[in-house]
Design a protein around this motif. Structure first.
Motif, mmCIF file in Angstrom:
data_model
loop_
_atom_site.group_PDB
_atom_site.id
_atom_site.type_symbol
_atom_site.label_atom_id
_atom_site.label_comp_id
_atom_site.label_asym_id
_atom_site.label_seq_id
_atom_site.Cartn_x
_atom_site.Cartn_y
_atom_site.Cartn_z
ATOM 1 N N ASP A 103 0.835 -1.206 0.000
ATOM 2 C CA ASP A 103 0.000 0.000 0.000
ATOM 3 C C ASP A 103 0.868 1.252 0.000
ATOM 4 O O ASP A 103 0.557 2.229 -0.689
ATOM 5 C CB ASP A 103 -0.919 -0.006 1.221
ATOM 6 N N ARG A 104 1.934 1.244 0.770
ATOM 7 C CA ARG A 104 2.854 2.381 0.794
ATOM 8 C C ARG A 104 3.499 2.585 -0.565
ATOM 9 O O ARG A 104 3.671 3.712 -1.036
ATOM 10 C CB ARG A 104 3.937 2.169 1.844
ATOM 11 N N ARG A 106 2.271 1.851 -3.458
ATOM 12 C CA ARG A 106 1.282 2.423 -4.372
ATOM 13 C C ARG A 106 1.212 3.946 -4.241
ATOM 14 O O ARG A 106 0.967 4.648 -5.207
ATOM 15 C CB ARG A 106 -0.098 1.838 -4.088
ATOM 16 N N GLU A 107 1.439 4.438 -3.021
ATOM 17 C CA GLU A 107 1.246 5.865 -2.742
ATOM 18 C C GLU A 107 2.445 6.727 -3.134
ATOM 19 O O GLU A 107 2.308 7.944 -3.292
ATOM 20 C CB GLU A 107 0.949 6.051 -1.249
ATOM 21 N N SER A 109 5.173 8.228 -5.606
ATOM 22 C CA SER A 109 5.332 8.421 -7.041
ATOM 23 C C SER A 109 6.672 7.860 -7.494
ATOM 24 O O SER A 109 7.630 7.801 -6.709
ATOM 25 C CB SER A 109 5.266 9.915 -7.383
#
Length: 268
Positions: A103-104, A106-107, A109
């Motif tokens: 999840d991290r 994904r966040e 860039s």
């Protein structure tokens, strides 16, 4: 089984217990110890030094240490046992889920991840360079033990901890407290993301090979080669992380598209 209390002045642990730049700050103590626990420098069930020893090591008051230990207990990172042989002990936090790290990832860039890796390269490359020139037998032995940890790791969390230990022991071998602290901080910030994508046998074999190359260069006193291998290791990890990130984002798009299609069908 309880482990012996850690030696405060050897290898990567010396960076965990080094004096704080800002004294009388419980949050700084919490941050330093929590990083050491999550990075695997402080092992499950390991007996922390006494409050007085911690206060002297960090350069803070015993009251600050007690406040910090209270916070660490609330965070589930340490447990305090009473009676003979009691004290504060490291809790087992090895069950950190890869899903949280994904999840991290994904966040973040791609440009930010690359920038973090560039910073990591500067620290890791310099650590390897200086370690090759300054490491003694004890430092080389600690790096070797970190490589052995990776060889013996049987699951993803253990492999990440082995990588963390390797990087911190490499920095400690450079005999630079600032480099060691910077490495610990970076490991906490970006390390889990860079070392997340090592699920295949080929990836694991590559990481182990690169560890051995860095170790061999350090042991041989070849700073240029050690730095080159360390830089290549981080950028290879960055390439794997970006590839995994693209895969995760593509999966998210597919799930969104399928959810949209299902919603349209229900509307009809």
């Amino acid at each position: 089984m309880r482990r012996d209390r850690p030696t405060l002045t050897v290898g990567g642990k010396a960076g965990v217990f080094a004096p704080l730049e800002v004294s009388k700050r419980a949050d700084a103590v919490v941050r330093r110890l929590s990083e050491g626990i999550r990075l695997g420098l402080l092992l499950p069930d390991e007996h922390l030094p006494s409050e007085s020893d911690l206060a002297e090591s960090f350069g803070v008051s015993p009251v600050t240490i007690r406040e910090a230990l209270t916070t660490l207990r609330e965070q589930g990172l340490v447990v305090t046992r009473r009676g003979r042989g009691g004290g504060s002990f490291v809790r087992d936090v090895r069950g950190e889920a890869s899903d949280l790290l994904r999840d991290r990832l994904r966040e973040v860039s791609p440009s930010e991840l690359r920038d973090l890796a560039d910073h990591y390269v500067a620290i890791s490359g310099t650590s390897a360079l200086l370690a090759a020139y300054r490491a003694g037998e004890q430092e080389v032995a600690l790096i070797t033990a970190a490589v052995s940890d990776l060889e013996c790791a049987t699951h993803a969390a253990a492999r990440r901890r082995a990588e963390f230990r390797f990087q911190v022991e490499l920095a400690a071998a450079a005999q630079s407290p600032r480099l060691t602290r910077a490495t610990i901080s970076l490991q906490s910030e970006v390390g889990p993301l860079l070392w997340l994508a090592t699920s295949s046998d080929a990836d694991r074999a590559e990481v182990l090979r690169r560890h051995r190359e860095i170790l061999a260069a350090v042991a041989a006193g070849d700073g240029t080669r050690a730095r080159s291998h360390a830089v290549a290791h981080v950028y290879a990890a960055l390439a794997r992380a970006i590839a995994l990130q693209l895969t995760l984002l593509a999966e998210d798009e597919d799930e969104d598209a399928q959810a949209g299609t299902a919603a349209e069908e229900r509307a009809w």
